[in-house]
Design a protein around this motif. Structure first.
Motif, PDB file in Angstrom:
ATOM      1  N   LEU A   8      18.401  23.442  36.013  1.00 29.10           N
ATOM      2  CA  LEU A   8      19.464  24.328  35.673  1.00 29.10           C
ATOM      3  C   LEU A   8      19.726  24.506  34.309  1.00 29.10           C
ATOM      4  O   LEU A   8      20.084  25.570  33.606  1.00 29.10           O
ATOM      5  N   ILE A   9      19.906  23.300  33.652  1.00 27.79           N
ATOM      6  CA  ILE A   9      20.295  23.244  32.209  1.00 27.79           C
ATOM      7  C   ILE A   9      19.120  23.561  31.292  1.00 27.79           C
ATOM      8  O   ILE A   9      19.524  24.400  30.385  1.00 27.79           O
ATOM      9  N   VAL A  10      18.102  23.125  31.852  1.00 34.28           N
ATOM     10  CA  VAL A  10      16.939  23.715  30.986  1.00 34.28           C
ATOM     11  C   VAL A  10      16.684  25.224  30.864  1.00 34.28           C
ATOM     12  O   VAL A  10      16.531  25.888  29.817  1.00 34.28           O
ATOM     13  N   VAL A  11      17.207  25.737  32.207  1.00 34.75           N
ATOM     14  CA  VAL A  11      17.109  27.430  32.494  1.00 34.75           C
ATOM     15  C   VAL A  11      18.278  27.817  31.534  1.00 34.75           C
ATOM     16  O   VAL A  11      17.906  28.996  30.731  1.00 34.75           O
ATOM     17  N   VAL A  12      19.248  27.428  31.344  1.00 37.47           N
ATOM     18  CA  VAL A  12      20.655  27.878  30.694  1.00 37.47           C
ATOM     19  C   VAL A  12      20.221  27.848  29.295  1.00 37.47           C
ATOM     20  O   VAL A  12      20.542  28.837  28.429  1.00 37.47           O
ATOM     21  N   ILE A  13      19.429  26.761  28.689  1.00 38.64           N
ATOM     22  CA  ILE A  13      19.238  26.716  27.408  1.00 38.64           C
ATOM     23  C   ILE A  13      18.227  27.710  26.737  1.00 38.64           C
ATOM     24  O   ILE A  13      18.165  27.998  25.964  1.00 38.64           O
ATOM     25  N   VAL A  14      16.925  27.581  27.627  1.00 43.58           N
ATOM     26  CA  VAL A  14      16.031  28.786  27.202  1.00 43.58           C
ATOM     27  C   VAL A  14      16.655  30.106  27.394  1.00 43.58           C
ATOM     28  O   VAL A  14      16.356  31.068  26.433  1.00 43.58           O
ATOM     29  N   CYS A  15      17.665  30.556  28.273  1.00 42.16           N
ATOM     30  CA  CYS A  15      18.030  31.912  28.413  1.00 42.16           C
ATOM     31  C   CYS A  15      18.937  32.177  27.124  1.00 42.16           C
ATOM     32  O   CYS A  15      18.849  32.900  26.516  1.00 42.16           O
TER      33      CYS A  15
END
Length: 53
Positions: A8-15
């Protein structure tokens, strides 16, 4: 559970990065990483000129 949190942290950073790029492109910045991004692509920018020796 840890894998889900990290994912989820990776997805938030990419978004967040994609939203930033979209915002800068809407402002008309041609080269987002360029130090003169607002004028890059216009005649005023000399960031991409290479010195030939």
């Amino acid at each position: 559970m840890t894998d889900i949190i990290v994912g989820l942290i990776v997805v938030v950073i990419v978004c967040a990065a994609l939203l930033y790029i979209r915002k800068e492109k809407k402002k008309g910045n041609a080269c987002i990483g360029c130090s003169c991004a607002s004028t890059c692509g216009k005649s005023k920018c000399d960031c991409h000129t290479e010195q030939k020796s």
